[in-house]
Scaffold this motif. Sequence first.
Motif, PDB file in Angstrom:
ATOM      1  N   MET A  98      13.224 -19.408  15.320  1.00 38.21           N
ATOM      2  CA  MET A  98      12.033 -18.767  15.723  1.00 38.21           C
ATOM      3  C   MET A  98      12.088 -17.336  15.388  1.00 38.21           C
ATOM      4  SD  MET A  98       9.400 -18.369  17.620  1.00 38.21           S
ATOM      5  CE  MET A  98       8.453 -17.119  18.337  1.00 38.21           C
ATOM      6  N   LEU A  99      13.711 -16.876  15.319  1.00 31.98           N
ATOM      7  CA  LEU A  99      14.196 -15.524  14.871  1.00 31.98           C
ATOM      8  C   LEU A  99      13.716 -15.265  13.451  1.00 31.98           C
ATOM      9  CD1 LEU A  99      14.942 -12.699  15.382  1.00 31.98           C
ATOM     10  CD2 LEU A  99      17.306 -13.509  15.029  1.00 31.98           C
ATOM     11  N   ILE A 100      13.955 -16.366  12.746  1.00 35.35           N
ATOM     12  CA  ILE A 100      13.655 -16.512  10.970  1.00 35.35           C
ATOM     13  C   ILE A 100      11.995 -16.272  11.045  1.00 35.35           C
ATOM     14  CG2 ILE A 100      13.660 -17.690   9.158  1.00 35.35           C
ATOM     15  CD1 ILE A 100      16.388 -18.788   9.931  1.00 35.35           C
ATOM     16  N   ASP A 101      11.512 -17.262  11.677  1.00 38.61           N
ATOM     17  CA  ASP A 101       9.882 -17.195  11.737  1.00 38.61           C
ATOM     18  C   ASP A 101       9.497 -15.735  12.093  1.00 38.61           C
ATOM     19  OD1 ASP A 101       9.504 -19.706  10.846  1.00 38.61           O
ATOM     20  OD2 ASP A 101       8.995 -20.501  12.928  1.00 38.61           O
ATOM     21  N   LEU A 102       9.722 -15.039  12.750  1.00 39.56           N
ATOM     22  CA  LEU A 102       9.398 -13.752  13.237  1.00 39.56           C
ATOM     23  C   LEU A 102       9.857 -12.795  12.247  1.00 39.56           C
ATOM     24  CD1 LEU A 102       8.194 -11.919  15.340  1.00 39.56           C
ATOM     25  CD2 LEU A 102      10.540 -11.460  16.283  1.00 39.56           C
ATOM     26  N   VAL A 103      10.779 -12.775  11.569  1.00 38.74           N
ATOM     27  CA  VAL A 103      11.098 -11.889  10.504  1.00 38.74           C
ATOM     28  C   VAL A 103      10.304 -12.131   9.305  1.00 38.74           C
ATOM     29  CG1 VAL A 103      12.903 -11.095   8.585  1.00 38.74           C
ATOM     30  CG2 VAL A 103      13.509 -11.555  11.355  1.00 38.74           C
ATOM     31  N   LEU A 104      10.108 -13.503   8.955  1.00 45.34           N
ATOM     32  CA  LEU A 104       9.044 -13.510   8.139  1.00 45.34           C
ATOM     33  C   LEU A 104       7.805 -13.286   8.082  1.00 45.34           C
ATOM     34  CD1 LEU A 104      10.495 -17.180   6.818  1.00 45.34           C
ATOM     35  CD2 LEU A 104      10.814 -15.009   5.667  1.00 45.34           C
ATOM     36  N   GLY A 105       7.307 -13.428   9.476  1.00 42.32           N
ATOM     37  CA  GLY A 105       5.990 -13.202  10.009  1.00 42.32           C
ATOM     38  C   GLY A 105       5.778 -11.907   9.689  1.00 42.32           C
ATOM     39  N   LEU A 106       6.579 -10.888  10.159  1.00 45.23           N
ATOM     40  CA  LEU A 106       6.646  -9.578  10.199  1.00 45.23           C
ATOM     41  C   LEU A 106       6.481  -8.982   8.565  1.00 45.23           C
ATOM     42  CD1 LEU A 106       9.348  -8.527  12.951  1.00 45.23           C
ATOM     43  CD2 LEU A 106       6.760  -8.276  13.027  1.00 45.23           C
ATOM     44  N   GLY A 107       7.204  -9.624   7.616  1.00 49.57           N
ATOM     45  CA  GLY A 107       7.424  -9.104   6.388  1.00 49.57           C
ATOM     46  C   GLY A 107       6.128  -9.707   5.611  1.00 49.57           C
ATOM     47  N   VAL A 108       5.668 -10.830   6.022  1.00 42.56           N
ATOM     48  CA  VAL A 108       4.387 -11.253   5.066  1.00 42.56           C
ATOM     49  C   VAL A 108       3.136 -10.536   5.896  1.00 42.56           C
ATOM     50  CG1 VAL A 108       2.847 -13.199   4.787  1.00 42.56           C
ATOM     51  CG2 VAL A 108       5.328 -13.599   4.840  1.00 42.56           C
ATOM     52  N   GLY A 109       3.018 -10.184   7.093  1.00 38.84           N
ATOM     53  CA  GLY A 109       2.136  -9.647   7.849  1.00 38.84           C
ATOM     54  C   GLY A 109       2.031  -8.013   7.158  1.00 38.84           C
ATOM     55  N   VAL A 110       3.113  -7.288   7.036  1.00 34.84           N
ATOM     56  CA  VAL A 110       3.381  -6.119   6.455  1.00 34.84           C
ATOM     57  C   VAL A 110       2.639  -5.862   5.157  1.00 34.84           C
ATOM     58  CG1 VAL A 110       4.749  -3.981   5.929  1.00 34.84           C
ATOM     59  CG2 VAL A 110       4.870  -5.191   8.320  1.00 34.84           C
ATOM     60  N   LEU A 111       3.278  -6.818   4.411  1.00 38.38           N
ATOM     61  CA  LEU A 111       3.015  -6.718   2.735  1.00 38.38           C
ATOM     62  C   LEU A 111       1.317  -7.115   2.679  1.00 38.38           C
ATOM     63  CD1 LEU A 111       6.095  -8.325   1.213  1.00 38.38           C
ATOM     64  CD2 LEU A 111       5.570  -5.895   1.333  1.00 38.38           C
ATOM     65  N   SER A 112       0.817  -8.172   3.433  1.00 33.50           N
ATOM     66  CA  SER A 112      -0.505  -8.471   3.310  1.00 33.50           C
ATOM     67  C   SER A 112      -1.469  -7.204   3.856  1.00 33.50           C
ATOM     68  CB  SER A 112      -0.620  -9.847   4.172  1.00 33.50           C
ATOM     69  OG  SER A 112       0.366 -10.722   3.417  1.00 33.50           O
ATOM     70  N   GLY A 113      -0.819  -6.811   5.008  1.00 33.84           N
ATOM     71  CA  GLY A 113      -1.791  -5.809   5.511  1.00 33.84           C
ATOM     72  C   GLY A 113      -1.872  -4.539   4.601  1.00 33.84           C
ATOM     73  N   ILE A 114      -0.849  -4.142   3.814  1.00 31.10           N
ATOM     74  CA  ILE A 114      -0.687  -3.100   2.895  1.00 31.10           C
ATOM     75  C   ILE A 114      -1.653  -3.582   1.796  1.00 31.10           C
ATOM     76  CG2 ILE A 114       0.546  -1.872   1.082  1.00 31.10           C
ATOM     77  CD1 ILE A 114       2.962  -1.978   3.151  1.00 31.10           C
ATOM     78  N   ALA A 115      -1.511  -4.639   1.345  1.00 27.33           N
ATOM     79  CA  ALA A 115      -2.148  -5.255  -0.024  1.00 27.33           C
ATOM     80  C   ALA A 115      -3.776  -5.347   0.490  1.00 27.33           C
ATOM     81  CB  ALA A 115      -1.697  -6.435  -0.439  1.00 27.33           C
ATOM     82  N   ALA A 116      -4.010  -5.861   1.681  1.00 27.78           N
ATOM     83  CA  ALA A 116      -5.299  -6.095   1.776  1.00 27.78           C
ATOM     84  C   ALA A 116      -6.213  -4.703   2.107  1.00 27.78           C
ATOM     85  CB  ALA A 116      -5.605  -6.772   3.387  1.00 27.78           C
ATOM     86  N   VAL A 117      -5.639  -3.611   2.732  1.00 29.62           N
ATOM     87  CA  VAL A 117      -6.410  -2.462   2.968  1.00 29.62           C
ATOM     88  C   VAL A 117      -6.679  -1.741   1.466  1.00 29.62           C
ATOM     89  CG1 VAL A 117      -6.121  -2.241   5.268  1.00 29.62           C
ATOM     90  CG2 VAL A 117      -4.250  -0.969   3.439  1.00 29.62           C
ATOM     91  N   ASN A 118      -5.523  -1.888   0.721  1.00 24.98           N
ATOM     92  CA  ASN A 118      -5.646  -1.084  -0.465  1.00 24.98           C
ATOM     93  C   ASN A 118      -6.324  -1.854  -1.609  1.00 24.98           C
ATOM     94  OD1 ASN A 118      -4.111   1.221   0.101  1.00 24.98           O
ATOM     95  ND2 ASN A 118      -2.039   0.000   0.157  1.00 24.98           N
ATOM     96  N   LEU A 119      -6.408  -3.127  -1.624  1.00 25.25           N
ATOM     97  CA  LEU A 119      -7.261  -3.906  -2.540  1.00 25.25           C
ATOM     98  C   LEU A 119      -8.817  -3.848  -2.192  1.00 25.25           C
ATOM     99  CD1 LEU A 119      -4.960  -6.785  -3.123  1.00 25.25           C
ATOM    100  CD2 LEU A 119      -5.332  -4.881  -4.893  1.00 25.25           C
ATOM    101  N   LYS A 120      -9.073  -3.453  -0.926  1.00 20.08           N
ATOM    102  CA  LYS A 120     -10.382  -3.343  -0.645  1.00 20.08           C
ATOM    103  C   LYS A 120     -10.841  -2.061  -0.957  1.00 20.08           C
ATOM    104  CE  LYS A 120     -10.729  -7.179   2.773  1.00 20.08           C
ATOM    105  NZ  LYS A 120     -10.964  -7.591   3.907  1.00 20.08           N
ATOM    106  N   LYS A 121      -9.930  -0.967  -1.097  1.00 21.55           N
ATOM    107  CA  LYS A 121     -10.320   0.442  -1.475  1.00 21.55           C
ATOM    108  C   LYS A 121     -10.935   0.300  -3.080  1.00 21.55           C
ATOM    109  CE  LYS A 121      -7.459   3.016   1.502  1.00 21.55           C
ATOM    110  NZ  LYS A 121      -6.508   3.951   1.795  1.00 21.55           N
ATOM    111  N   ALA A 122      -9.986  -0.265  -3.674  1.00 15.69           N
ATOM    112  CA  ALA A 122     -10.307  -0.541  -5.280  1.00 15.69           C
ATOM    113  C   ALA A 122     -11.523  -1.061  -5.750  1.00 15.69           C
ATOM    114  CB  ALA A 122      -9.264  -1.085  -5.953  1.00 15.69           C
TER     115      ALA A 122
END
Length: 120
Positions: free
Chosen positions: A96-120
């Motif tokens: 569960m801890l591994i899932d949480l760390v991976l979820g946080l990492g994927v969430g942060v990276l996807s969030g950054i990419a999502a808002v920045n790609l929509k600006k372009a």
Amino acid sequence: MENILESVKAAIAGVVLSILFALLLALVATVAPLGETARQVIAQTLKGLSLAVGCFLFFRSEGGWKKGLLAGVIFTLLTHLSFSAIGGSFVWSWKMLIDLVLGLGVGVLSGIAAVNLKKA
């Protein structure tokens, strides 16, 4: 409040996609047997992809990393609860801890990419 709503929507969409991908993986595993390690790697990859798709679908404006962080936490908790309910057992473990760390990492990276790609 809008940021929280976007994160919740992204997480729920990710959970739905994750369950669909799990069903598809189970179907594939009946036709072509997969080793336990391969199944775990594929399942984690599909969960990450599900969360990323949810972020790209629902994140609209600034603060993508914050939204992604929150979506990652919500997604991890909801998938753990969903798959525990489906599996019939609710167990907290180091996975569960591994899932949480991976979820946080994927969430942060996807969030950054999502808002920045929509600006372009």
